[in-house]
Design a protein around this motif. Sequence first.
Motif, PDB file in Angstrom:
ATOM      1  N   LEU A 278      -5.247  19.507  -4.125  1.00 33.44           N
ATOM      2  CA  LEU A 278      -5.459  18.065  -4.125  1.00 33.44           C
ATOM      3  C   LEU A 278      -4.411  17.345  -4.980  1.00 33.44           C
ATOM      4  CD1 LEU A 278      -9.366  17.885  -4.393  1.00 33.44           C
ATOM      5  CD2 LEU A 278      -7.928  17.580  -2.361  1.00 33.44           C
ATOM      6  N   LEU A 279      -4.046  17.951  -6.102  1.00 34.52           N
ATOM      7  CA  LEU A 279      -2.989  17.351  -6.924  1.00 34.52           C
ATOM      8  C   LEU A 279      -1.647  17.341  -6.183  1.00 34.52           C
ATOM      9  CD1 LEU A 279      -3.769  18.802 -10.474  1.00 34.52           C
ATOM     10  CD2 LEU A 279      -4.088  16.457  -9.676  1.00 34.52           C
ATOM     11  N   GLN A 280      -1.376  18.426  -5.467  1.00 34.46           N
ATOM     12  CA  GLN A 280      -0.144  18.475  -4.696  1.00 34.46           C
ATOM     13  C   GLN A 280      -0.129  17.414  -3.608  1.00 34.46           C
ATOM     14  OE1 GLN A 280       0.555  22.269  -2.854  1.00 34.46           O
ATOM     15  NE2 GLN A 280       2.779  22.084  -3.062  1.00 34.46           N
ATOM     16  N   PHE A 281      -1.250  17.232  -2.958  1.00 38.98           N
ATOM     17  CA  PHE A 281      -1.335  16.166  -1.962  1.00 38.98           C
ATOM     18  C   PHE A 281      -1.162  14.797  -2.609  1.00 38.98           C
ATOM     19  CE2 PHE A 281      -3.753  12.951   0.329  1.00 38.98           C
ATOM     20  CZ  PHE A 281      -3.248  13.089   1.607  1.00 38.98           C
ATOM     21  N   PHE A 282      -1.738  14.624  -3.764  1.00 39.49           N
ATOM     22  CA  PHE A 282      -1.620  13.343  -4.464  1.00 39.49           C
ATOM     23  C   PHE A 282      -0.159  13.034  -4.797  1.00 39.49           C
ATOM     24  CE2 PHE A 282      -1.957  10.533  -8.132  1.00 39.49           C
ATOM     25  CZ  PHE A 282      -2.906   9.619  -7.702  1.00 39.49           C
ATOM     26  N   PHE A 283       0.597  14.037  -5.244  1.00 35.48           N
ATOM     27  CA  PHE A 283       1.986  13.803  -5.641  1.00 35.48           C
ATOM     28  C   PHE A 283       2.880  13.588  -4.430  1.00 35.48           C
ATOM     29  CE2 PHE A 283       0.861  16.624  -9.451  1.00 35.48           C
ATOM     30  CZ  PHE A 283       0.307  15.543 -10.113  1.00 35.48           C
ATOM     31  N   TYR A 284       2.828  14.488  -3.462  1.00 38.95           N
ATOM     32  CA  TYR A 284       3.742  14.388  -2.327  1.00 38.95           C
ATOM     33  C   TYR A 284       3.385  13.217  -1.414  1.00 38.95           C
ATOM     34  CZ  TYR A 284       5.914  18.882  -3.393  1.00 38.95           C
ATOM     35  OH  TYR A 284       6.602  19.904  -3.984  1.00 38.95           O
ATOM     36  N   ALA A 285       2.127  13.056  -1.102  1.00 34.51           N
ATOM     37  CA  ALA A 285       1.729  11.922  -0.268  1.00 34.51           C
ATOM     38  C   ALA A 285       1.949  10.598  -1.000  1.00 34.51           C
ATOM     39  CB  ALA A 285       0.266  12.050   0.146  1.00 34.51           C
ATOM     40  N   GLY A 286       1.731  10.586  -2.334  1.00 35.80           N
ATOM     41  CA  GLY A 286       2.019   9.381  -3.102  1.00 35.80           C
ATOM     42  C   GLY A 286       3.502   9.053  -3.112  1.00 35.80           C
ATOM     43  N   TRP A 287       4.331  10.084  -3.176  1.00 37.31           N
ATOM     44  CA  TRP A 287       5.771   9.886  -3.109  1.00 37.31           C
ATOM     45  C   TRP A 287       6.170   9.255  -1.775  1.00 37.31           C
ATOM     46  CZ3 TRP A 287       9.493  14.457  -4.647  1.00 37.31           C
ATOM     47  CH2 TRP A 287      10.658  13.933  -5.195  1.00 37.31           C
ATOM     48  N   LEU A 288       5.576   9.726  -0.708  1.00 39.35           N
ATOM     49  CA  LEU A 288       5.850   9.141   0.610  1.00 39.35           C
ATOM     50  C   LEU A 288       5.355   7.697   0.684  1.00 39.35           C
ATOM     51  CD1 LEU A 288       6.899   9.673   3.486  1.00 39.35           C
ATOM     52  CD2 LEU A 288       4.582  10.394   4.086  1.00 39.35           C
ATOM     53  N   LYS A 289       4.225   7.394   0.044  1.00 35.57           N
ATOM     54  CA  LYS A 289       3.719   6.029   0.031  1.00 35.57           C
ATOM     55  C   LYS A 289       4.635   5.082  -0.745  1.00 35.57           C
ATOM     56  CE  LYS A 289      -0.008   5.776   2.487  1.00 35.57           C
ATOM     57  NZ  LYS A 289      -0.135   4.805   3.589  1.00 35.57           N
ATOM     58  N   VAL A 290       5.277   5.587  -1.777  1.00 36.06           N
ATOM     59  CA  VAL A 290       6.244   4.760  -2.516  1.00 36.06           C
ATOM     60  C   VAL A 290       7.377   4.324  -1.605  1.00 36.06           C
ATOM     61  CG1 VAL A 290       7.958   4.817  -4.361  1.00 36.06           C
ATOM     62  CG2 VAL A 290       5.676   5.718  -4.763  1.00 36.06           C
ATOM     63  N   ALA A 291       7.917   5.290  -0.835  1.00 32.52           N
ATOM     64  CA  ALA A 291       8.986   4.942   0.104  1.00 32.52           C
ATOM     65  C   ALA A 291       8.488   3.989   1.181  1.00 32.52           C
ATOM     66  CB  ALA A 291       9.546   6.218   0.736  1.00 32.52           C
ATOM     67  N   GLU A 292       7.260   4.176   1.622  1.00 33.63           N
ATOM     68  CA  GLU A 292       6.703   3.307   2.659  1.00 33.63           C
ATOM     69  C   GLU A 292       6.530   1.880   2.164  1.00 33.63           C
ATOM     70  OE1 GLU A 292       2.541   2.998   5.255  1.00 33.63           O
ATOM     71  OE2 GLU A 292       3.087   4.859   4.244  1.00 33.63           O
ATOM     72  N   GLN A 293       6.238   1.716   0.889  1.00 29.52           N
ATOM     73  CA  GLN A 293       6.024   0.381   0.352  1.00 29.52           C
ATOM     74  C   GLN A 293       7.332  -0.330   0.010  1.00 29.52           C
ATOM     75  OE1 GLN A 293       3.622   0.311  -3.204  1.00 29.52           O
ATOM     76  NE2 GLN A 293       2.720  -1.666  -2.651  1.00 29.52           N
ATOM     77  N   LEU A 294       8.374   0.437  -0.350  1.00 26.44           N
ATOM     78  CA  LEU A 294       9.631  -0.181  -0.776  1.00 26.44           C
ATOM     79  C   LEU A 294      10.642  -0.328   0.343  1.00 26.44           C
ATOM     80  CD1 LEU A 294      10.240   1.611  -4.200  1.00 26.44           C
ATOM     81  CD2 LEU A 294       9.098  -0.564  -3.756  1.00 26.44           C
ATOM     82  N   ILE A 295      10.403   0.292   1.481  1.00 25.97           N
ATOM     83  CA  ILE A 295      11.417   0.247   2.534  1.00 25.97           C
ATOM     84  C   ILE A 295      11.597  -1.166   3.076  1.00 25.97           C
ATOM     85  CG2 ILE A 295       9.833   0.759   4.426  1.00 25.97           C
ATOM     86  CD1 ILE A 295      12.062   2.607   5.552  1.00 25.97           C
ATOM     87  N   ASN A 296      10.558  -2.002   3.019  1.00 25.94           N
ATOM     88  CA  ASN A 296      10.662  -3.411   3.407  1.00 25.94           C
ATOM     89  C   ASN A 296       9.937  -4.248   2.359  1.00 25.94           C
ATOM     90  OD1 ASN A 296      10.989  -5.864   4.656  1.00 25.94           O
ATOM     91  ND2 ASN A 296       9.532  -5.466   6.317  1.00 25.94           N
ATOM     92  N   PRO A 297      10.665  -4.752   1.363  1.00 22.68           N
ATOM     93  CA  PRO A 297      10.011  -5.500   0.291  1.00 22.68           C
ATOM     94  C   PRO A 297       9.699  -6.946   0.644  1.00 22.68           C
ATOM     95  CG  PRO A 297      12.343  -5.352  -0.133  1.00 22.68           C
ATOM     96  CD  PRO A 297      12.106  -4.599   1.136  1.00 22.68           C
ATOM     97  N   PHE A 298       9.921  -7.364   1.887  1.00 25.06           N
ATOM     98  CA  PHE A 298       9.650  -8.746   2.280  1.00 25.06           C
ATOM     99  C   PHE A 298       8.330  -8.858   3.042  1.00 25.06           C
ATOM    100  CE2 PHE A 298      14.280  -8.539   1.908  1.00 25.06           C
ATOM    101  CZ  PHE A 298      14.503  -9.598   1.040  1.00 25.06           C
ATOM    102  N   GLY A 299       7.416  -7.962   2.706  1.00 29.99           N
ATOM    103  CA  GLY A 299       6.094  -8.030   3.323  1.00 29.99           C
ATOM    104  C   GLY A 299       5.088  -8.713   2.410  1.00 29.99           C
ATOM    105  N   GLU A 300       3.853  -8.228   2.467  1.00 29.51           N
ATOM    106  CA  GLU A 300       2.780  -8.824   1.685  1.00 29.51           C
ATOM    107  C   GLU A 300       2.077  -7.797   0.809  1.00 29.51           C
ATOM    108  OE1 GLU A 300       0.752 -12.333   3.980  1.00 29.51           O
ATOM    109  OE2 GLU A 300       1.022 -10.679   5.419  1.00 29.51           O
ATOM    110  N   ASP A 301       2.759  -6.720   0.474  1.00 31.10           N
ATOM    111  CA  ASP A 301       2.173  -5.748  -0.443  1.00 31.10           C
ATOM    112  C   ASP A 301       2.175  -6.297  -1.864  1.00 31.10           C
ATOM    113  OD1 ASP A 301       1.812  -3.953   1.642  1.00 31.10           O
ATOM    114  OD2 ASP A 301       3.837  -3.111   1.412  1.00 31.10           O
ATOM    115  N   ASP A 302       1.496  -5.575  -2.726  1.00 25.27           N
ATOM    116  CA  ASP A 302       1.394  -6.046  -4.116  1.00 25.27           C
ATOM    117  C   ASP A 302       2.751  -6.070  -4.816  1.00 25.27           C
ATOM    118  OD1 ASP A 302      -1.312  -6.385  -3.837  1.00 25.27           O
ATOM    119  OD2 ASP A 302      -1.814  -4.389  -4.640  1.00 25.27           O
ATOM    120  N   ASP A 303       3.625  -5.137  -4.468  1.00 19.75           N
ATOM    121  CA  ASP A 303       4.932  -5.057  -5.122  1.00 19.75           C
ATOM    122  C   ASP A 303       6.061  -5.632  -4.275  1.00 19.75           C
ATOM    123  OD1 ASP A 303       4.547  -3.994  -7.676  1.00 19.75           O
ATOM    124  OD2 ASP A 303       4.212  -1.992  -6.867  1.00 19.75           O
ATOM    125  N   ASP A 304       5.745  -6.348  -3.227  1.00 18.91           N
ATOM    126  CA  ASP A 304       6.796  -6.982  -2.435  1.00 18.91           C
ATOM    127  C   ASP A 304       7.303  -8.243  -3.125  1.00 18.91           C
ATOM    128  OD1 ASP A 304       6.739  -5.063  -0.505  1.00 18.91           O
ATOM    129  OD2 ASP A 304       5.392  -6.159   0.838  1.00 18.91           O
TER     130      ASP A 304
END
Length: 629
Positions: A278-304
């Motif tokens: 579960l920790l491994q899933f948290f790290f690797y899947a979280g890493w992928l989510k970081v890229a998913e959130q930053l690839i287009n910063p002109f959206g409506e996410d919290d960090d856009d």
Amino acid sequence: MTVTYTARVANARFCGFSKLLLAWKGSIYKVLYKEFLAFFAMYTAISITYRFLLYDDQKRYFEKLAIYCNHYASLIPMSFVLGFYVTLVVNRWWSQYTSIPLPDRLMCVLSGGLQGSDERGRLLRRTMMRYASLSALLILRSVSTAVFKRFPTMDHVVEAGFMSREERKKFEGLHSPYNKYWIPCVWFTNLAAVARCEGRIKDDHTLKLLLEELNGFRGKCSMLFHYDMISVPLVYTQVVTLAVYSFFLVCLIGRQFLDPNQGYPGHDLDLYVPIFTLLQFFFYAGWLKVAEQLINPFGEDDDDFETNWLIDRNFQVSMMAVDEMYGDLPMMERDRYWNDSNPRPPYTAATLFVLRKPSFQGSTFDMAIPKEEMHFQPLEDIAENLEESGGRHPNIDLFNRLLSVAPSPSGFMGGALRRTSAQLQRLRQSPSIDQCTSDDDEDDDGSGKIGKGGSLPSGLGQETQSTVCSFWEEKSTRTPLLEVQFAAAQERREGHPAVKKEVRRGEEKRDEEWQIREEGRKAESTREETQTPVFLLPSSSQSSREMSTQSAAAIPFTSTHPSAFVFHPAAHSSLEHCSSQPAINQNTAPPAIPKPPSGGNKMSFLTVPTYNEPSRFRSVSMGSELTGS
């Protein structure tokens, strides 16, 4: 609004980042909790099925499948693929933020460059600044979902005050299949040209500076458009997504806890919750989510990026700078440190510790140097050292080291002496030894042959490495190096007009000396015709010690030419002379030195220092010969 926590980590303290783990907005928990719950639910369902629903033979098959999946799951390069992808996305994210057009530099140049406090001047400044804001709005409306939701149509843009109705008609009347965010920038340049014609922009330099700032502003708008059009290659994103999802799909089976009674390696413990999976899933899947959130910063996410906030801020600040603040200056007065040569702003009690720190003077401020190295050296000594170092060849030290390890001449001479002694012993033991021809035969034949037939036993007649320098006028097809060099030097000297007369005088003097020596040689050769010939080797009664004690220094020799080696053919064949040629009659007159021709082929002489005392002939030639023609 972008989540900002900079003030919470301003100072490093114990578990400083641990306080950030409890934040929810913009956190990894908010982004990943749905995927995490889905993965854990699937793992739990497979585990229950294995434990309670499968038969024994089905369990054995599932156990082999779990071991197989766990073994080959490590072949998926998770860290490598995700690391490069996230690095690329983060760099692209920051570059997009720096490409957002900001009007600060443009509004300062416009406020100071376009003069006029009347209604016309104010209208020009506000209109030009509004055109710049309209261009930024149009490009942000094209790339940001948040801005597009705020201004979905051009009517909303007109109603918001960024464009008038006449300007909208003009804008829509320009037909182009491409994005027309650049049209307000062209309007800006046209108004700048009008202001220059009216004299409100005083000179061309100010106009040039204003247009350069506008081009920089328009260039950032263009970069945003290209970032929106050109994304990260789709194949790269697909590879990363497939790598992560396939890895954890395999882990759903491979990371199951198997029956410990079966004795599988690594399955001695049976736990129901896979903590590290579960920790491994948290790290690797979280890493992928970081890229998913930053690839287009002109959206409506919290960090856009807060693009709507940027539009409001830029429009309000730019209008204030070119209108309300134009010509609005506070009254100038003397500052409180007017008469203070060392102004020091005050400190509060919380920052008083800064005064106790010494001011930084440089990294070498406290460097200590020995006193004997602190004295200046006289410039004369420095100049002499520079001249000496400049006169020396840079490789002279290397050459000296090579000379120190080279074979010594004494070792070479010792080997030559040993070879000569061995050859003389063989000649003394040989029963048939040809006698040496007399000097008369040599003069008649014009060659330097020794003995009848011109050969010696045991290789003494070979010319490869002779230990006595021969000087016969033989025809040679090889041109000695000394001859070439000396001939070239002589030609250069003779080519000078001032030297030609001196050369002719020297030639006449040499001709006279040549005739005198020829007459003396003929007279002495007639006196020695009746003398008995000298054999090549001494008789058996004569010991080698008597032969070796004879010295070549006793041979009278005078040379009028100070720069020539003249070798006496009667030089004794002792070891002291380093000669393998046997002794010829000592009473034989020295051969005449060939006359140096004044023209044609030139005969080279090796120049050596001369002394007043009689010369001792010790020479070793390594296959070289002095030739003349």
